[in-house]
Design an enzyme around this catalytic site. Structure first.
Site, PDB file in Angstrom:
ATOM      1  N   LYS A   9       0.832  -1.205   0.000  1.00  0.00           N
ATOM      2  CA  LYS A   9       0.000   0.000   0.000  1.00  0.00           C
ATOM      3  C   LYS A   9       0.870   1.260   0.000  1.00  0.00           C
ATOM      4  O   LYS A   9       2.087   1.183   0.213  1.00  0.00           O
ATOM      5  CB  LYS A   9      -0.923  -0.046   1.223  1.00  0.00           C
ATOM      6  CG  LYS A   9      -1.892  -1.241   1.233  1.00  0.00           C
ATOM      7  CD  LYS A   9      -2.810  -1.177   2.455  1.00  0.00           C
ATOM      8  CE  LYS A   9      -3.742  -2.373   2.534  1.00  0.00           C
ATOM      9  NZ  LYS A   9      -4.629  -2.295   3.734  1.00  0.00           N
ATOM     10  N   TYR A  49     -12.146  -3.015  -3.129  1.00  0.00           N
ATOM     11  CA  TYR A  49     -12.629  -3.050  -1.749  1.00  0.00           C
ATOM     12  C   TYR A  49     -14.161  -3.087  -1.680  1.00  0.00           C
ATOM     13  O   TYR A  49     -14.740  -2.677  -0.680  1.00  0.00           O
ATOM     14  CB  TYR A  49     -12.071  -1.852  -0.969  1.00  0.00           C
ATOM     15  CG  TYR A  49     -10.639  -2.050  -0.507  1.00  0.00           C
ATOM     16  CD1 TYR A  49     -10.281  -3.148   0.285  1.00  0.00           C
ATOM     17  CD2 TYR A  49      -9.641  -1.141  -0.840  1.00  0.00           C
ATOM     18  CE1 TYR A  49      -8.972  -3.332   0.724  1.00  0.00           C
ATOM     19  CE2 TYR A  49      -8.327  -1.323  -0.413  1.00  0.00           C
ATOM     20  CZ  TYR A  49      -8.003  -2.421   0.376  1.00  0.00           C
ATOM     21  OH  TYR A  49      -6.716  -2.601   0.810  1.00  0.00           O
ATOM     22  N   ASN A 112      -1.674  -0.139   7.256  1.00  0.00           N
ATOM     23  CA  ASN A 112      -1.161  -1.463   7.665  1.00  0.00           C
ATOM     24  C   ASN A 112      -0.378  -2.157   6.553  1.00  0.00           C
ATOM     25  O   ASN A 112      -0.242  -3.373   6.531  1.00  0.00           O
ATOM     26  CB  ASN A 112      -2.291  -2.331   8.231  1.00  0.00           C
ATOM     27  CG  ASN A 112      -3.388  -2.579   7.213  1.00  0.00           C
ATOM     28  OD1 ASN A 112      -3.250  -2.205   6.044  1.00  0.00           O
ATOM     29  ND2 ASN A 112      -4.457  -3.223   7.626  1.00  0.00           N
ATOM     30  N   HIS A 115      -1.853  -5.611   1.484  1.00  0.00           N
ATOM     31  CA  HIS A 115      -3.089  -6.338   1.216  1.00  0.00           C
ATOM     32  C   HIS A 115      -2.725  -7.716   0.690  1.00  0.00           C
ATOM     33  O   HIS A 115      -1.798  -7.854  -0.109  1.00  0.00           O
ATOM     34  CB  HIS A 115      -3.928  -5.616   0.151  1.00  0.00           C
ATOM     35  CG  HIS A 115      -5.051  -6.479  -0.378  1.00  0.00           C
ATOM     36  ND1 HIS A 115      -6.276  -6.556   0.255  1.00  0.00           N
ATOM     37  CD2 HIS A 115      -5.102  -7.339  -1.428  1.00  0.00           C
ATOM     38  CE1 HIS A 115      -7.033  -7.431  -0.409  1.00  0.00           C
ATOM     39  NE2 HIS A 115      -6.350  -7.919  -1.433  1.00  0.00           N
ATOM     40  N   GLU A 126      -9.297 -10.686  -7.755  1.00  0.00           N
ATOM     41  CA  GLU A 126      -8.385  -9.556  -7.554  1.00  0.00           C
ATOM     42  C   GLU A 126      -7.252  -9.582  -8.570  1.00  0.00           C
ATOM     43  O   GLU A 126      -6.845  -8.540  -9.080  1.00  0.00           O
ATOM     44  CB  GLU A 126      -7.843  -9.586  -6.121  1.00  0.00           C
ATOM     45  CG  GLU A 126      -8.937  -9.313  -5.085  1.00  0.00           C
ATOM     46  CD  GLU A 126      -8.467  -9.473  -3.646  1.00  0.00           C
ATOM     47  OE1 GLU A 126      -7.286  -9.835  -3.436  1.00  0.00           O
ATOM     48  OE2 GLU A 126      -9.274  -9.231  -2.736  1.00  0.00           O
TER      49      GLU A 126
END
Ligand code: IDP
Ligand code: MG
Length: 149
Positions: A9, A49, A112, A115, A126
């Site tokens: 990310k 998402y 965080n 993913h 995905e």
């Protein structure tokens, strides 16, 4: 062989943790079969998402994930989905175990770092959202016999 989608990310890129995180996954024995540095647009972020639409953190999540470059990759290996999830640690880094990527390198649930697809089914969806078929490279590593049963 099982494939999973991993995204580093925007916080991972800004914190110069690309090498650290890839190194862990690569050393484990997962093979990188596709990768790209990209900036997500809102439409793709919404699709990626989609399961979280309507949750209180959704808008912040989309602005964060579209805020700068991310590194997308497809990792291949036996049980790559669950192995990657275990190596990532729990969603909230505050409760992620030491030894995991989030447990060792992050503090904040909204930042965080990584993913990883949570099931075979999401992995398929995905991967096709981020990569064309021809961008996924089928190749052998000569050390594979030392990694797999
Ligand atoms: P995962 O990334 O571990 O699969 P998900 O529940 O799928 O976790 O949530 C997707 C992402 O949304 C998380 O990685 C995190 O960045 C963000 N997120 C999840 N829950 C919260 C929350 O309660 N507050 C803020 N952000 C959250
Ligand atoms: Mg998830």
């Amino acid at each position: 062989m099982e494939k999973t989608l991993v995204l580093l990310k925007p916080d991972a890129i800004q914190r110069l943790l690309i090498g650290e995180i890839i190194s862990r996954l690569e050393s484990k024995g997962l093979k990188i079969v596709a990768t790209k540095l990209t900036v997500l647009n809102e439409k793709t972020a919404n699709q990626h998402y989609g399961e979280h639409i309507g949750k209180p953190f959704f808008d912040d999540l989309v602005s964060f994930i579209t805020s700068g470059p991310i590194l997308a990759m497809v990792l291949e290996g036996e049980n790559s989905v669950s192995i990657t999830r275990n190596m990532m640690g729990e969603t909230n880094p505050a409760s992620a175990n030491p030894g995991t990527i989030r447990g060792d390198l992050a503090l904040s649930i909204s930042h965080n770092l990584i993913h990883g697809s949570d099931s075979l089914e999401s992995a398929e969806k995905e991967i096709s959202l981020f990569f064309k078929k021809e961008e996924i490279i089928n190749y052998n590593l000569t050390i594979e016999n030392w990694i797999h049963d």
